[in-house]
Scaffold this motif. Structure first.
Motif, PDB file in Angstrom:
ATOM      1  N   ALA A 113      -1.411   0.060 -14.595  1.00  0.00           N
ATOM      2  CA  ALA A 113      -2.422  -0.964 -14.357  1.00  0.00           C
ATOM      3  C   ALA A 113      -2.526  -1.875 -15.570  1.00  0.00           C
ATOM      4  O   ALA A 113      -2.604  -1.403 -16.711  1.00  0.00           O
ATOM      5  N   GLN A 114      -2.534  -3.176 -15.313  1.00  0.00           N
ATOM      6  CA  GLN A 114      -2.628  -4.157 -16.398  1.00  0.00           C
ATOM      7  C   GLN A 114      -4.073  -4.284 -16.860  1.00  0.00           C
ATOM      8  O   GLN A 114      -4.976  -4.528 -16.068  1.00  0.00           O
ATOM      9  N   LEU A 115      -4.293  -4.137 -18.148  1.00  0.00           N
ATOM     10  CA  LEU A 115      -5.639  -4.179 -18.703  1.00  0.00           C
ATOM     11  C   LEU A 115      -6.172  -5.607 -18.791  1.00  0.00           C
ATOM     12  O   LEU A 115      -5.413  -6.566 -18.972  1.00  0.00           O
ATOM     13  N   ASN A 116      -7.467  -5.722 -18.692  1.00  0.00           N
ATOM     14  CA  ASN A 116      -8.144  -7.010 -18.743  1.00  0.00           C
ATOM     15  C   ASN A 116      -8.423  -7.373 -20.198  1.00  0.00           C
ATOM     16  O   ASN A 116      -9.497  -7.102 -20.731  1.00  0.00           O
ATOM     17  N   ALA A 162     -11.710   2.464 -18.373  1.00  0.00           N
ATOM     18  CA  ALA A 162     -10.929   2.973 -17.248  1.00  0.00           C
ATOM     19  C   ALA A 162     -10.857   4.492 -17.277  1.00  0.00           C
ATOM     20  O   ALA A 162     -11.046   5.167 -16.259  1.00  0.00           O
ATOM     21  N   LEU A 256      -0.872  -2.134 -20.820  1.00  0.00           N
ATOM     22  CA  LEU A 256      -0.999  -1.354 -19.597  1.00  0.00           C
ATOM     23  C   LEU A 256      -1.655  -0.018 -19.917  1.00  0.00           C
ATOM     24  O   LEU A 256      -1.618   0.455 -21.055  1.00  0.00           O
ATOM     25  N   GLN A 279      -7.733   1.861  -7.788  1.00  0.00           N
ATOM     26  CA  GLN A 279      -7.876   0.411  -7.919  1.00  0.00           C
ATOM     27  C   GLN A 279      -9.343   0.008  -7.843  1.00  0.00           C
ATOM     28  O   GLN A 279      -9.797  -0.849  -8.620  1.00  0.00           O
ATOM     29  N   LEU A 282     -11.105   1.038 -11.199  1.00  0.00           N
ATOM     30  CA  LEU A 282     -10.740   0.184 -12.331  1.00  0.00           C
ATOM     31  C   LEU A 282     -11.377  -1.195 -12.205  1.00  0.00           C
ATOM     32  O   LEU A 282     -11.796  -1.798 -13.196  1.00  0.00           O
ATOM     33  N   CYS A 288      -9.320  -3.840 -15.226  1.00  0.00           N
ATOM     34  CA  CYS A 288      -8.041  -4.436 -14.836  1.00  0.00           C
ATOM     35  C   CYS A 288      -8.266  -5.809 -14.224  1.00  0.00           C
ATOM     36  O   CYS A 288      -9.311  -6.073 -13.630  1.00  0.00           O
ATOM     37  N   GLY A 296      -1.086  -6.665 -10.274  1.00  0.00           N
ATOM     38  CA  GLY A 296      -1.706  -6.117 -11.475  1.00  0.00           C
ATOM     39  C   GLY A 296      -1.730  -4.601 -11.519  1.00  0.00           C
ATOM     40  O   GLY A 296      -2.124  -4.011 -12.522  1.00  0.00           O
ATOM     41  N   LEU A 297      -1.309  -3.963 -10.428  1.00  0.00           N
ATOM     42  CA  LEU A 297      -1.282  -2.509 -10.375  1.00  0.00           C
ATOM     43  C   LEU A 297      -0.061  -2.083  -9.572  1.00  0.00           C
ATOM     44  O   LEU A 297       0.192  -2.603  -8.478  1.00  0.00           O
ATOM     45  N   ASP A 433     -11.368  -8.600  -5.824  1.00  0.00           N
ATOM     46  CA  ASP A 433     -11.363  -7.799  -7.051  1.00  0.00           C
ATOM     47  C   ASP A 433     -12.785  -7.424  -7.492  1.00  0.00           C
ATOM     48  O   ASP A 433     -13.107  -7.415  -8.679  1.00  0.00           O
TER      49      ASP A 433
END
Length: 628
Positions: A113-116, A162, A256, A279, A282, A288, A296-297, A433
């Motif tokens: 998962a791509q972090l924000n 997360a 990630l 999802q 997160l 994310c 993004g995941l 989201d």
């Protein structure tokens, strides 16, 4: 009483790491409004559907941005169904294909998962890969000689949130390792990850029946999480004709987290439900940036099978890994396909090989990609350029206290306090989201203020159900006819929450009909009604609901019943006990005739049904009996 949105990770990071505080106070600035046309169309005017060109957007896009097409999940499903039909193969329904007699399935999942975050994991380059290719690249991202990794502390904020949402224990000290492999998407020849000493361990997620687990799992099942580790993403590769590959290094080094489960999943639907729940979790803690639909995941699944009688030995079968699954349905379909393939190999006397396999949307079989690498192949070693990451208990405590309500608790509250179904509550929380649920709260706050209803008052939930229905279904219809809603994380869009609340207030009070309300919603969305002008538009267009009198309803009821002797016979048979069920369908047929025969803008279907039922029972049935 207002409902506060969750604090974003960016704002938390500025406060915790640099002491910066948001000075804007608690009043939100209004979004730029869509320009209004001169006048709102009359309620019976034919709608002109919007196109991408004539619908304004509130999102800010850099002039050099390259649009990344996102294929809607519904279209992916349709394409998959068409491809399956073209292949000539029949597919068993997934709901009836969760088990195979005599065999036990075991699945473990790895989710990336791509972090924000605003920056990459080990460089100050911007964490954005939707802009012009190779426009956000630092020297370390492309492994220029002499460049060194510089850990960005702000990436810890969404990572720890997360892990806490996944019920993990945060490790006070974690370390980075190098995972060696050679490919054009990894310039350094290795990826920096946390194989040996991850920052979080020993978590779990509880999946409930409402999450989509199959009946074989009972009411709930708990899936253990072995560890959560931080790592850097690879570059984006785009295949071109002639065996040419285009490389975009904007994505290389993106932060990630990798979530690794215990091998405790035994049904394909449970695997899909787990990824869906992750999802949602997160997104609920703002960890994310986007979900599977936007890339993004991503999920990798490890699949193995063994005969039921071998379960007592505790030895699992040889596992294969299916890489980069990009939708929940793909997870379930790929697990089923690989399970069936392995069973067929074993029943034929063959041996399942440990390997990495792929899956194509619309396919019916997994395909071999390469042999399975092991720990030795990757030559894991501690990264000599990076020191340990020390996470203080004060940081963990602050992040834990600021996460807000997690999805399961929020679904329970939406059901108990507002009467929403679990399905609708889940949909509100998953859409945009997580922004759609915040929009619902904004609309509900404004609606309760207009209706002068306390947020804690009584058990009357009609206004909340009305708001949920419109936020979920009526807004969804707008996107089917025009463009996207332009939903922001703060819960605002092209239809301001205050304007939707004004529409629903008039509808709830029966000042307007549902048809007029839908026309008003469309007008606000298209910019034909200026912000705050809903009531003025109703007044100037004389759109107020002037309902028919009881006598007028009764006259229409008598008119539509005339000549319907056969239909009246069904009501008479029920009255005489010769039919078990009341002919509700026939009653609604007559109500439809009433709505068409009268002035629809002055009629309420519920009132029409009530009067019609009374006239049938009190006037027409006695007359029919006397004629017999």
């Amino acid at each position: 009483m207002g409902r506060m949105g969750r604090v974003s990770t960016a704002e938390l990071g500025r406060y915790l790491l640099t002491g910066q505080i948001n000075r804007q106070g608690c009043l939100r600035t209004r979004l730029p409004q869509i320009s209004a046309n001169a006048a709102f169309r009359q309620k019976h005017q034919t709608r002109t559907f919007a196109t991408q060109a004539d619908t304004s957007s509130s999102s800010s896009v850099p002039p050099n941005a390259t649009a990344v097409p996102v294929v809607p999940f519904r279209k992916q499903q349709k394409d998959q169904a068409k491809a399956l039909k073209a292949s000539g193969k029949k597919k068993k329904k997934n709901a009836d294909n969760q088990t195979v007699p005599g065999w036990e399935l075991t699945v473990g999942i790895e989710i990336h998962a791509q972090l924000n975050t605003a920056r990459k994991l080990f460089s100050p380059a911007a964490a954005s890969f939707n802009d012009t290719p190779n426009s956000h690249v630092a020297l370390f991202d492309v492994a220029m000689p002499g460049s060194q990794p510089l850990f960005q502390p702000a990436t810890l904020i969404p990572a720890v949130r997360a892990a806490l949402a996944l019920n993990c224990a945060i490790q006070p000290v974690s370390r980075f390792d190098r995972k060696h492999y050679f490919h054009w998407d990894q310039p350094a020849g290795y990826q920096i990850t946390q194989y040996y000493h991850p920052f979080a361990r020993d978590g779990h997620i509880t999946l409930l029946a409402r999450d989509g687990i199959p009946p074989e799992d009972g009411d709930c099942v708990e899936i253990g999480i072995k560890q959560v580790q931080m790592e850097q993403d690879t570059a984006k590769t785009t295949a071109q004709p002639g065996e040419v590959q285009w490389i975009d290094f904007n994505r290389v080094g993106m932060p990630l987290i990798e979530i690794i489960t215990q091998p405790q999943i035994h049904h394909p639907a449970t695997a899909a439900a787990f990824v869906r729940k992750v999802q949602m979790l997160l997104g609920s803690v703002d960890a994310c940036v986007s979900g599977m639909e936007a890339g993004g995941l991503r999920a990798d699944v490890n699949v193995s099978v063994r005969r039921t009688e071998d379960a007592a030995t505790g030895q699992l079968g040889t596992r294969t890994e299916i890489k980069n699954l990009s939708s929940f349905k793909a997870v379930e379909d790929a697990v089923i396909a690989e399970r069936d393939r392995q069973i067929a190999v074993l029943e034929a006397g063959g041996v399942v090989e440990g390997e990495t396999r792929g899956w194509s949307l619309g396919g019916t079989e997994t395909r071999r990609l390469r042999g399975k690498e092991g720990e030795v192949d990757y030559r894991y070693m501690p990264d000599p350029d990076l020191g340990p990451v020390v996470i203080g208990e004060d940081l963990v405590g602050h992040l834990a206290s600021s996460m807000g309500m997690l999805p399961d608790a929020e679904i329970d509250e939406l059901a108990e306090k507002y009467g929403l179904s679990s399905k609708d509550a889940l949909s509100l929380m998953m859409l945009d989201d997580g922004a759609r649920i915040q929009y619902f709260y904004n609309v509900l706050d404004a609606l309760e203020e207009r209706l002068e209803i306390s947020a804690d008052a009584g058990s009357d939930q009609r206004h909340a159900l009305l708001a949920a229905n419109w936020c979920l279904h009526e807004l969804g219809k707008l996107t089917e006819l025009a463009s996207d809603l332009g939903m922001t994380p703060e819960g605002e869009c092209h239809v301001p929450s205050s304007d939707l609340a004004a529409i629903l207030c008039h509808l709830h009070r029966r000042d307007i009909t549902a048809r007029v309300a839908k026309d008003l919603l469309w007008g606000v969305f298209r910019g034909e009604i200026a912000a705050g002008d809903v009531t003025q538009t109703v007044e100037s267009g004389n759109l107020w609901f002037k309902e028919l009198s009881e006598q007028e309803y009764a006259g229409l009821a008598d008119e539509v019943v005339t000549g319907e002797t056969k239909v009246l016979g069904d009501f008479l048979r029920f009255k005489q006990g010769k039919a078990k069920a009341y002919p509700q369908g026939k009653l609604m047929f007559l109500v439809g005739k009433m709505m068409r025969a009268g002035a629809e803008e002055r009629m309420d279907p519920a009132s029409a049904e009530r009067v019609l039922r009374a006239r049938i029972e009190e006037v027409h049935l006695p007359a029919l009996e006397s004629n017999e």
